[in-house]
Design a protein around this motif. Structure first.
Motif, PDB file in Angstrom:
ATOM      1  N   ALA A 177       9.204   4.347  -3.241  1.00 34.36           N
ATOM      2  CA  ALA A 177       8.118   3.282  -3.566  1.00 34.36           C
ATOM      3  C   ALA A 177       9.271   2.776  -3.462  1.00 34.36           C
ATOM      4  O   ALA A 177       8.703   1.181  -3.268  1.00 34.36           O
ATOM      5  N   GLU A 178       9.649   2.607  -4.238  1.00 38.97           N
ATOM      6  CA  GLU A 178      10.849   1.486  -4.173  1.00 38.97           C
ATOM      7  C   GLU A 178      11.514   0.731  -3.778  1.00 38.97           C
ATOM      8  O   GLU A 178      11.433  -0.588  -3.843  1.00 38.97           O
ATOM      9  N   ASP A 179      11.844   1.406  -2.636  1.00 35.45           N
ATOM     10  CA  ASP A 179      12.337   0.668  -1.040  1.00 35.45           C
ATOM     11  C   ASP A 179      11.325  -0.055  -0.544  1.00 35.45           C
ATOM     12  O   ASP A 179      11.237  -1.264   0.030  1.00 35.45           O
ATOM     13  N   ASN A 212       0.543  -1.425   0.422  1.00 34.26           N
ATOM     14  CA  ASN A 212       0.147   0.419  -0.119  1.00 34.26           C
ATOM     15  C   ASN A 212       1.113   1.368   0.071  1.00 34.26           C
ATOM     16  O   ASN A 212       0.894   2.585  -0.594  1.00 34.26           O
ATOM     17  N   ARG A 213       1.958   0.879   1.115  1.00 30.69           N
ATOM     18  CA  ARG A 213       2.968   2.404   0.669  1.00 30.69           C
ATOM     19  C   ARG A 213       3.770   2.693  -0.807  1.00 30.69           C
ATOM     20  O   ARG A 213       3.526   3.297  -1.235  1.00 30.69           O
ATOM     21  N   TYR A 214       3.756   1.278  -1.242  1.00 33.34           N
ATOM     22  CA  TYR A 214       4.773   1.486  -2.536  1.00 33.34           C
ATOM     23  C   TYR A 214       3.815   2.039  -3.659  1.00 33.34           C
ATOM     24  O   TYR A 214       3.941   3.234  -4.085  1.00 33.34           O
ATOM     25  N   MET A 234       2.912   6.241  -2.997  1.00 35.85           N
ATOM     26  CA  MET A 234       4.391   6.492  -3.118  1.00 35.85           C
ATOM     27  C   MET A 234       4.356   6.752  -4.482  1.00 35.85           C
ATOM     28  O   MET A 234       4.645   7.854  -5.070  1.00 35.85           O
ATOM     29  N   SER A 235       4.089   6.350  -5.135  1.00 36.66           N
ATOM     30  CA  SER A 235       4.381   6.084  -6.648  1.00 36.66           C
ATOM     31  C   SER A 235       2.981   7.087  -7.283  1.00 36.66           C
ATOM     32  O   SER A 235       3.456   8.306  -8.112  1.00 36.66           O
ATOM     33  N   ALA A 271      10.096  10.688  -3.376  1.00 34.85           N
ATOM     34  CA  ALA A 271       8.646  10.090  -3.254  1.00 34.85           C
ATOM     35  C   ALA A 271       9.052   8.757  -3.877  1.00 34.85           C
ATOM     36  O   ALA A 271       8.264   7.546  -4.038  1.00 34.85           O
ATOM     37  N   SER A 272      10.239   8.459  -5.315  1.00 32.79           N
ATOM     38  CA  SER A 272      10.238   7.235  -5.901  1.00 32.79           C
ATOM     39  C   SER A 272      10.814   6.114  -5.670  1.00 32.79           C
ATOM     40  O   SER A 272      10.754   4.762  -5.454  1.00 32.79           O
TER      41      SER A 272
END
Length: 93
Positions: free
Chosen positions: A51-53, A21-23, A26-27, A47-48
């Motif tokens: 998202a990847e983390d 959900n965080r991914y 952030m995307s 933010a990118s």
């Protein structure tokens, strides 16, 4: 001819689902920041990265929970069902 089987589903814990959900969040935020004129670029990059983390941590936890999934060819996460399913198995060598 074999009847097509329903793919096996592996349930994902709530704390791991929160990473996905965080991914997604952030995307979406990254897409909004790209449209902002002044500080949008720096915020979009941040933010990118977040998202990847979150995405990589999600799959790391899924593979730790179900090591057999590392050996599969294609897997998919269904966020509404809260499960990972195998779409295509690797052919044996």
């Amino acid at each position: 001819m074999k009847p097509k089987q329903e793919p096996k589903k592996y349930m994902v814990p709530k704390d791991t689902q929160a990473l996905w959900n965080r991914y997604n969040a952030m995307s979406e935020l990254r897409e909004l920041y790209v449209k902002v004129r002044w500080f949008g670029y720096k915020l979009a990059v941040k933010a990118s990265e977040q998202a990847e983390d979150a995405r990589s941590e999600f799959w790391k936890q899924v593979y730790a929970l179900y090591p057999i999934l590392k050996k599969q060819h294609k897997i998919s996460y269904d966020q509404y069902a809260g499960s990972v399913k195998v779409l295509e198995e690797k052919a044996p060598l």
